[in-house]
Design a protein around this motif. Structure first.
Motif, PDB file in Angstrom:
ATOM      1  N   VAL A 188       2.666  -4.645  -6.517  1.00 39.53           N
ATOM      2  CA  VAL A 188       1.935  -3.706  -7.369  1.00 39.53           C
ATOM      3  C   VAL A 188       0.851  -4.448  -8.144  1.00 39.53           C
ATOM      4  O   VAL A 188      -0.267  -3.940  -8.300  1.00 39.53           O
ATOM      5  N   SER A 189       1.164  -5.639  -8.617  1.00 35.53           N
ATOM      6  CA  SER A 189       0.177  -6.425  -9.373  1.00 35.53           C
ATOM      7  C   SER A 189      -1.065  -6.739  -8.554  1.00 35.53           C
ATOM      8  O   SER A 189      -2.175  -6.763  -9.076  1.00 35.53           O
TER       9      SER A 189
ATOM     10  N   PRO B 278       0.817  -1.222   0.000  1.00 37.34           N
ATOM     11  CA  PRO B 278       0.000   0.000   0.000  1.00 37.34           C
ATOM     12  C   PRO B 278       0.853   1.276   0.000  1.00 37.34           C
ATOM     13  O   PRO B 278       0.493   2.261  -0.643  1.00 37.34           O
ATOM     14  N   GLU B 279       2.000   1.241   0.690  1.00 38.84           N
ATOM     15  CA  GLU B 279       2.898   2.399   0.673  1.00 38.84           C
ATOM     16  C   GLU B 279       3.449   2.619  -0.721  1.00 38.84           C
ATOM     17  O   GLU B 279       3.563   3.756  -1.182  1.00 38.84           O
ATOM     18  N   TRP B 280       3.835   1.529  -1.390  1.00 37.64           N
ATOM     19  CA  TRP B 280       4.343   1.655  -2.753  1.00 37.64           C
ATOM     20  C   TRP B 280       3.287   2.283  -3.654  1.00 37.64           C
ATOM     21  O   TRP B 280       3.592   3.155  -4.462  1.00 37.64           O
ATOM     22  N   CYS B 281       2.069   1.819  -3.524  1.00 41.22           N
ATOM     23  CA  CYS B 281       0.986   2.329  -4.371  1.00 41.22           C
ATOM     24  C   CYS B 281       0.781   3.826  -4.150  1.00 41.22           C
ATOM     25  O   CYS B 281       0.605   4.583  -5.120  1.00 41.22           O
ATOM     26  N   LEU B 282       0.810   4.257  -2.908  1.00 38.89           N
ATOM     27  CA  LEU B 282       0.649   5.684  -2.625  1.00 38.89           C
ATOM     28  C   LEU B 282       1.800   6.497  -3.211  1.00 38.89           C
ATOM     29  O   LEU B 282       1.580   7.565  -3.792  1.00 38.89           O
ATOM     30  N   ASP B 283       3.017   5.991  -3.080  1.00 39.42           N
ATOM     31  CA  ASP B 283       4.164   6.701  -3.638  1.00 39.42           C
ATOM     32  C   ASP B 283       4.108   6.746  -5.162  1.00 39.42           C
ATOM     33  O   ASP B 283       4.438   7.774  -5.770  1.00 39.42           O
ATOM     34  N   LEU B 284       3.698   5.657  -5.786  1.00 41.76           N
ATOM     35  CA  LEU B 284       3.560   5.646  -7.244  1.00 41.76           C
ATOM     36  C   LEU B 284       2.460   6.611  -7.681  1.00 41.76           C
ATOM     37  O   LEU B 284       2.612   7.327  -8.672  1.00 41.76           O
TER      38      LEU B 284
ATOM     39  N   TYR C 202      -0.483   0.439 -11.922  1.00 41.52           N
ATOM     40  CA  TYR C 202       0.903   0.906 -11.988  1.00 41.52           C
ATOM     41  C   TYR C 202       1.882  -0.179 -12.435  1.00 41.52           C
ATOM     42  O   TYR C 202       3.070   0.063 -12.543  1.00 41.52           O
ATOM     43  N   ARG C 203       1.384  -1.369 -12.717  1.00 37.96           N
ATOM     44  CA  ARG C 203       2.277  -2.472 -13.085  1.00 37.96           C
ATOM     45  C   ARG C 203       3.061  -2.180 -14.356  1.00 37.96           C
ATOM     46  O   ARG C 203       4.273  -2.391 -14.405  1.00 37.96           O
TER      47      ARG C 203
ATOM     48  N   GLU D   5      11.347  -7.984  -7.909  1.00 36.45           N
ATOM     49  CA  GLU D   5      10.319  -9.018  -8.120  1.00 36.45           C
ATOM     50  C   GLU D   5       9.173  -8.847  -7.126  1.00 36.45           C
ATOM     51  O   GLU D   5       8.001  -8.943  -7.482  1.00 36.45           O
ATOM     52  N   LEU D   6       9.507  -8.600  -5.866  1.00 42.25           N
ATOM     53  CA  LEU D   6       8.475  -8.402  -4.861  1.00 42.25           C
ATOM     54  C   LEU D   6       7.673  -7.134  -5.124  1.00 42.25           C
ATOM     55  O   LEU D   6       6.462  -7.103  -4.911  1.00 42.25           O
TER      56      LEU D   6
END
Length: 68
Positions: free
Chosen positions: A47-48, A4-10, A54-55, A41-42
């Protein structure tokens, strides 16, 4: 929880390098024993499942830098 943090940053327009380097949003480095290739990979898996919109962006960015 990292995906979820990655998604927000993206969503905010940040790059993969920002996620791993500047933001340290992944436990990578000597203390963790995680190699960048494994982190990539992770990231793609996270993201997927959490923000698939964002993938393609992440995949293209990793390919452009020779990391995927």
């Amino acid at each position: 929880m990292l995906p979820p943090e990655w998604c927000l940053d993206l969503k905010d327009g940040h790059s993969v390098d920002y996620l791993f380097d500047a933001n340290e949003a992944y436990p990578i480095g000597p203390e963790w024993g995680t190699k960048r290739a494994d982190a990539n990979e992770l990231l793609l898996l996270g993201v997927s499942t959490h923000c698939p919109e964002y993938r393609d962006q992440v995949t293209e960015e990793l390919r452009a830098t020779g990391q995927y």
